[in-house]
Design a protein around this motif. Structure first.
Motif, PDB file in Angstrom:
ATOM      1  N   HIS A   1       1.182  -1.147  -0.128  1.00 25.20           N
ATOM      2  CA  HIS A   1      -0.031   0.061  -0.393  1.00 25.20           C
ATOM      3  C   HIS A   1       0.633   1.495   0.076  1.00 25.20           C
ATOM      4  O   HIS A   1       0.200   2.630  -0.343  1.00 25.20           O
ATOM      5  CB  HIS A   1      -0.853  -0.012   1.398  1.00 25.20           C
ATOM      6  CG  HIS A   1      -2.281   1.200   1.337  1.00 25.20           C
ATOM      7  ND1 HIS A   1      -1.866   1.881   2.058  1.00 25.20           N
ATOM      8  CD2 HIS A   1      -3.079   1.119   0.892  1.00 25.20           C
ATOM      9  CE1 HIS A   1      -3.040   2.867   1.978  1.00 25.20           C
ATOM     10  NE2 HIS A   1      -3.295   2.427   1.249  1.00 25.20           N
ATOM     11  N   GLU A   2       2.280   1.401   0.686  1.00 26.40           N
ATOM     12  CA  GLU A   2       2.646   2.536   0.619  1.00 26.40           C
ATOM     13  C   GLU A   2       2.596   3.595   0.897  1.00 26.40           C
ATOM     14  O   GLU A   2       2.403   4.360   0.790  1.00 26.40           O
ATOM     15  CB  GLU A   2       3.512   2.865  -1.295  1.00 26.40           C
ATOM     16  CG  GLU A   2       4.219   1.668  -1.620  1.00 26.40           C
ATOM     17  CD  GLU A   2       5.222   2.522  -2.745  1.00 26.40           C
ATOM     18  OE1 GLU A   2       4.434   3.208  -2.999  1.00 26.40           O
ATOM     19  OE2 GLU A   2       5.823   1.209  -3.598  1.00 26.40           O
ATOM     20  N   GLY A   3       1.988   2.982   2.242  1.00 21.76           N
ATOM     21  CA  GLY A   3       1.331   4.613   2.958  1.00 21.76           C
ATOM     22  C   GLY A   3       2.279   4.478   4.900  1.00 21.76           C
ATOM     23  O   GLY A   3       3.341   4.897   4.412  1.00 21.76           O
ATOM     24  N   ALA A   4       1.688   5.161   5.716  1.00 27.25           N
ATOM     25  CA  ALA A   4       2.327   4.849   6.930  1.00 27.25           C
ATOM     26  C   ALA A   4       3.580   4.110   7.356  1.00 27.25           C
ATOM     27  O   ALA A   4       4.809   4.604   7.956  1.00 27.25           O
ATOM     28  CB  ALA A   4       1.445   5.510   7.628  1.00 27.25           C
ATOM     29  N   TYR A   5       2.611   2.508   7.288  1.00 23.42           N
ATOM     30  CA  TYR A   5       3.596   1.599   7.933  1.00 23.42           C
ATOM     31  C   TYR A   5       4.637   1.930   6.601  1.00 23.42           C
ATOM     32  O   TYR A   5       5.847   1.763   7.347  1.00 23.42           O
ATOM     33  CB  TYR A   5       2.729   0.409   7.409  1.00 23.42           C
ATOM     34  CG  TYR A   5       3.874  -0.770   8.100  1.00 23.42           C
ATOM     35  CD1 TYR A   5       3.673  -0.905   9.293  1.00 23.42           C
ATOM     36  CD2 TYR A   5       3.847  -1.409   6.947  1.00 23.42           C
ATOM     37  CE1 TYR A   5       4.714  -1.940   9.779  1.00 23.42           C
ATOM     38  CE2 TYR A   5       5.055  -2.654   7.519  1.00 23.42           C
ATOM     39  CZ  TYR A   5       4.935  -3.377   8.732  1.00 23.42           C
ATOM     40  OH  TYR A   5       6.074  -4.088   9.241  1.00 23.42           O
ATOM     41  N   TRP A   6       5.168   1.768   5.727  1.00 23.27           N
ATOM     42  CA  TRP A   6       5.674   2.247   4.750  1.00 23.27           C
ATOM     43  C   TRP A   6       7.137   3.185   4.415  1.00 23.27           C
ATOM     44  O   TRP A   6       7.884   2.730   4.640  1.00 23.27           O
ATOM     45  CB  TRP A   6       5.160   1.946   3.043  1.00 23.27           C
ATOM     46  CG  TRP A   6       6.316   2.001   2.267  1.00 23.27           C
ATOM     47  CD1 TRP A   6       6.626   0.982   1.702  1.00 23.27           C
ATOM     48  CD2 TRP A   6       7.138   2.663   1.538  1.00 23.27           C
ATOM     49  NE1 TRP A   6       7.549   0.814   0.416  1.00 23.27           N
ATOM     50  CE2 TRP A   6       7.526   1.510  -0.176  1.00 23.27           C
ATOM     51  CE3 TRP A   6       6.365   4.315   1.591  1.00 23.27           C
ATOM     52  CZ2 TRP A   6       7.971   2.898  -0.268  1.00 23.27           C
ATOM     53  CZ3 TRP A   6       7.356   5.471   0.254  1.00 23.27           C
ATOM     54  CH2 TRP A   6       8.066   4.320  -0.696  1.00 23.27           C
ATOM     55  N   ARG A   7       6.411   4.398   5.146  1.00 25.83           N
ATOM     56  CA  ARG A   7       7.241   5.128   5.758  1.00 25.83           C
ATOM     57  C   ARG A   7       8.252   5.224   7.070  1.00 25.83           C
ATOM     58  O   ARG A   7       8.814   5.251   6.656  1.00 25.83           O
ATOM     59  CB  ARG A   7       6.215   6.076   5.637  1.00 25.83           C
ATOM     60  CG  ARG A   7       6.226   7.329   4.418  1.00 25.83           C
ATOM     61  CD  ARG A   7       4.985   8.679   4.765  1.00 25.83           C
ATOM     62  NE  ARG A   7       4.003   9.156   4.950  1.00 25.83           N
ATOM     63  CZ  ARG A   7       2.934   8.539   5.067  1.00 25.83           C
ATOM     64  NH1 ARG A   7       2.536   7.286   3.395  1.00 25.83           N
ATOM     65  NH2 ARG A   7       1.706   8.957   5.739  1.00 25.83           N
ATOM     66  N   LEU A   8       7.049   4.834   7.956  1.00 28.30           N
ATOM     67  CA  LEU A   8       8.568   4.134   9.473  1.00 28.30           C
ATOM     68  C   LEU A   8       8.716   3.122   9.447  1.00 28.30           C
ATOM     69  O   LEU A   8       9.996   3.294   8.970  1.00 28.30           O
ATOM     70  CB  LEU A   8       7.046   3.282  10.484  1.00 28.30           C
ATOM     71  CG  LEU A   8       6.155   4.226  11.249  1.00 28.30           C
ATOM     72  CD1 LEU A   8       4.927   3.468  11.965  1.00 28.30           C
ATOM     73  CD2 LEU A   8       6.926   4.915  12.413  1.00 28.30           C
ATOM     74  N   LEU A   9       8.571   2.131   7.804  1.00 29.14           N
ATOM     75  CA  LEU A   9       9.933   0.598   7.675  1.00 29.14           C
ATOM     76  C   LEU A   9      10.896   1.874   6.844  1.00 29.14           C
ATOM     77  O   LEU A   9      11.917   1.459   7.368  1.00 29.14           O
ATOM     78  CB  LEU A   9       8.793   0.082   6.705  1.00 29.14           C
ATOM     79  CG  LEU A   9       9.642  -1.455   6.830  1.00 29.14           C
ATOM     80  CD1 LEU A   9       9.483  -2.634   7.988  1.00 29.14           C
ATOM     81  CD2 LEU A   9       8.509  -2.410   5.736  1.00 29.14           C
ATOM     82  N   GLN A  10      10.392   3.043   5.868  1.00 31.23           N
ATOM     83  CA  GLN A  10      11.842   3.352   5.263  1.00 31.23           C
ATOM     84  C   GLN A  10      12.817   4.185   6.530  1.00 31.23           C
ATOM     85  O   GLN A  10      13.831   3.827   6.273  1.00 31.23           O
ATOM     86  CB  GLN A  10      11.136   4.185   4.341  1.00 31.23           C
ATOM     87  CG  GLN A  10      10.051   4.172   2.832  1.00 31.23           C
ATOM     88  CD  GLN A  10      10.920   2.579   2.234  1.00 31.23           C
ATOM     89  OE1 GLN A  10      11.791   3.283   2.045  1.00 31.23           O
ATOM     90  NE2 GLN A  10      10.781   2.171   1.755  1.00 31.23           N
ATOM     91  N   THR A  11      11.790   5.083   7.453  1.00 26.99           N
ATOM     92  CA  THR A  11      13.030   4.820   8.568  1.00 26.99           C
ATOM     93  C   THR A  11      13.358   4.302   8.815  1.00 26.99           C
ATOM     94  O   THR A  11      15.031   4.778   8.846  1.00 26.99           O
ATOM     95  CB  THR A  11      12.278   6.133   8.814  1.00 26.99           C
ATOM     96  OG1 THR A  11      11.019   5.566   9.693  1.00 26.99           O
ATOM     97  CG2 THR A  11      11.550   7.557   9.138  1.00 26.99           C
ATOM     98  N   GLN A  12      13.009   3.233   9.794  1.00 21.76           N
ATOM     99  CA  GLN A  12      13.659   1.772  10.127  1.00 21.76           C
ATOM    100  C   GLN A  12      15.077   1.845   9.344  1.00 21.76           C
ATOM    101  O   GLN A  12      16.099   1.273  10.312  1.00 21.76           O
ATOM    102  CB  GLN A  12      12.964   0.997  10.582  1.00 21.76           C
ATOM    103  CG  GLN A  12      12.098   1.680  11.567  1.00 21.76           C
ATOM    104  CD  GLN A  12      11.934   0.903  13.051  1.00 21.76           C
ATOM    105  OE1 GLN A  12      12.438  -0.640  12.835  1.00 21.76           O
ATOM    106  NE2 GLN A  12      11.171   1.309  14.306  1.00 21.76           N
TER     107      GLN A  12
END
Ligand SMILES: Nc1ncnc2c1ncn2[C@@H]1O[C@H](COP(=O)(O)OP(=O)(O)O)[C@@H](O)[C@H]1O
Ligand SMILES: [Mg+2]
Length: 576
Positions: free
Chosen positions: A561-572
């Motif tokens: 979905h590349e949403g909020a979770y995906w963004r969190l994942l990116q930062t980590q």
């Protein structure tokens, strides 16, 4: 707080002293003997002078000597006995009050503990009650013994010559008003002193708990001066209470001075004119001399009772506190603890106008693992506080197996939850004790199995090892595993795990993950995770943002979905 001092003392007497009445009665009898023996000493003086010295009779003198020895022996035995009884009684009564206070405090809820830090509560449970103990012991003794002495002396005085007696008391009215004023001062000063004693203990509690932070930041001098400041405030305020207490007996002395001088001038005439014997005159003065000591002590009782009232006011203030979150009148057992856990449109704020959750809804499916992720401050831990009913939502409901948790008894609700929170405190006891806490301490097999599954055994095979004060002998990762072992041991159908934020090395992380997997087996588990790698396999991932559900789904769904979770994942991933 409208309680007046007499009614506070009365209430304390009724609730705590009353039931010890047989002992009190024995003590009182002994005090009367003590006080009366003291008074008889004055009576002996007349005989000593008129029958012995003036009559030049040595046999009378011998009798007087024997009489005096006997009096002192009686006094010594009686005084020892009532003193011992009262001291032990004081300890007992105050011990009972402390136990009552602790039990009451444990029934209060999270809100109360937020505004009453541990140091303050320790001071109230220990300091205020101990003040009370000292005061009660000396006050009762003085009231029992000294009032008998005073009455007896007054009787001797009046019997010897009632006109002289009136003359002696002319100073009395002069001290009544000042004494009342000083008493009020003592009470006020004591109240303030007790408050600053609590501040001081709180400061010390903070310093000693934070001893590492203090040294790590080179703040020893700062903390030393902070505690000095708190001490100085306490010493300053307590000084006023002490000064006031010290003043009360001296007022009796002032009155004595005026009275004695008046009688000297007045009474001498009667002796010179032969109307009174020298022995009578001497007895009168002996009685007055002996009167003022107990009178002085009685007047300091007045001050002590003010001190006791100030302490009682604080103690009863605590006992008047009531928990806000309580069972409904007809609490039900949790009917389906193994059902879905549903959060339904929750609104919540800790402080007015600062909403933390607004309209949060999702369902954690029964028997599955639901991960809750989101930025710090999103309201994740708050969610657990609401589920365990440490806090109450402003609106919305929490359902377990379709049943509103507000209808369930608090004890039953919490018995069905195993909460592993970030600030879970370990006790200064063995690992085994800490694991079995909340379950059965006798279940050695269960403790060992839980320790095994939560990977506690892998860092400490000996479960009798102490965890240290507040678990300080363990590392963060180790503490967490002990707490997970506790959750396994609890066998509660719902597991709540609020993961510590501390970055852990990959080996520890693996161990915790294994521990977690073991703990969540066959239970409905809600896991707040900071390291997203730990929750890839969760059945459902809920992403919270600013008190709402931003999105939810499985790991794969959310990545796609590349949403909020995906963004969190990116930062980590960039961080790693
Ligand atoms: N006991 C409290 N009193 C007042 N505010 C609190 C309290 N606990 C948390 N908060 C506030 O509520 C918000 C959510 O906190 P929390 O649920 O702990 O977030 P997180 O998602 O990091 O666990 C934060 O803004 C925090 O400052
Ligand atoms: Mg948190």
């Amino acid at each position: 707080m409208a309680d007046r001092p007499p009614s506070l003392l009365w209430r304390f007497t009724r609730e705590h002293l009353h039931r010890h009445w047989p002992l009190l009665l024995v003590a009182l009898a002994l005090m009367i003997i003590d006080g009366a023996a003291y008074a008889m000493f004055a009576g002996g003086v007349r005989s000593l002078i008129d029958d012995g010295l003036l009559a030049k009779s040595s046999s009378a003198l011998r009798w007087v000597a024997i009489f005096v020895v006997a009096l002192f022996v009686v006094r010594a035995v009686a005084a020892f006995s009532h003193r011992a009884i009262l001291r032990v009684l004081g300890l007992k009564v105050v011990g009972e009050l402390q136990v009552r206070l602790v039990a009451h405090l444990l029934g209060l809820d999270a809100r109360f503990y937020q505004s009453h830090p541990p140091g303050e509560l320790i001071e109230r449970v220990r300091g205020d009650t101990t003040t009370l103990q000292q005061v009660i012991t000396t006050a009762i003794m003085s009231l029992g013994r000294d009032s008998v002495s005073v009455v007896a002396m007054l009787a001797i005085i009046v019997y010897t010559d009632w006109v002289w007696a009136l003359v002696v008391l002319v100073g009395g009215p002069l001290v009544v008003l000042p004494m009342a004023a000083v008493m009020a001062r003592v009470r006020q000063a004591t109240k303030r002193a007790r408050a600053s004693a609590a501040d001081l203990t709180q400061t010390l509690d903070e310093i000693f708990h934070g001893h590492k932070s203090v040294r790590a930041n080179n703040r020893q001098d700062h903390e030393a001066s902070r505690s000095r400041l708190a001490t100085e405030v306490y010493v300053g305020r307590q000084s006023w209470a002490e000064i006031g207490q010290a003043a009360l007996p001296s007022m009796i002395d002032l009155m004595a001075g005026v009275g004695i001088a008046a009688v000297l001038l007045f009474g001498m005439q009667d002796v010179l004119s032969g109307e009174k014997t020298l022995g009578e005159f001497a007895t009168f003065f002996a009685a007055i001399g002996l009167l003022f000591d107990p009178a002085r002590r009685l007047s300091s009782v007045v001050g002590q009772l003010q001190v006791a009232s100030a302490s009682l006011e604080r103690i009863y203030g605590l006992l008047a506190e009531q928990p806000h979150i309580v069972d409904t009148p007809n609490p039900q057992p949790l009917a389906r603890p193994d059902g879905d856990v549903t959060f339904d449109d929750l609104h919540f704020s800790y402080a007015p106008d600062k909403p933390v959750l607004h309209g949060l809804s999702f369902t954690a499916p029964a028997g599955k693992m639901t991960a809750i992720v989101g930025p710090s401050g999103a309201g994740k831990s708050t969610l657990f506080n609401l589920l365990a009913r440490f806090e109450e939502p402003d609106s919305g409901r929490i359902l377990i197996g379709g049943q509103d948790t507000r209808d369930v008894s608090l004890a039953d609700l919490r018995a069905n939850l195993a909460l592993v929170s970030q600030e879970t405190a370990l006790f200064n006891e063995s690992l085994a004790y800490n694991i079995a806490y909340g379950a059965d301490f006798q279940d050695a097999r269960g403790i060992e199995a839980a320790a095994e599954r939560a990977q506690v055994r892998s860092f400490q095979p000996d479960l009798e090892t102490s965890a240290g004060p507040r678990g300080e002998a363990l590392s963060g990762g180790q503490r967490q595993r002990v707490v997970i072992a506790r959750a396994i041991m609890r066998q509660a159908p719902i597991l709540l795990l609020d993961e510590a934020t501390a970055a852990l090395d990959s080996k520890t992380e693996q161990q915790i993950q294994a521990a977690l997997k073991a703990a969540s087996q066959g239970r409905t588990s809600l896991v707040i995770a900071h390291r997203l790698s730990t929750i890839k396999e969760a059945d459902l991932i809920v992403v919270l943002e600013a008190g709402r559900v931003a999105e939810s789904g499985t790991h794969d769904d959310l990545v796609a979905h590349e949403g909020a979770y995906w963004r969190l994942l990116q930062t980590q991933q960039t961080l790693a």
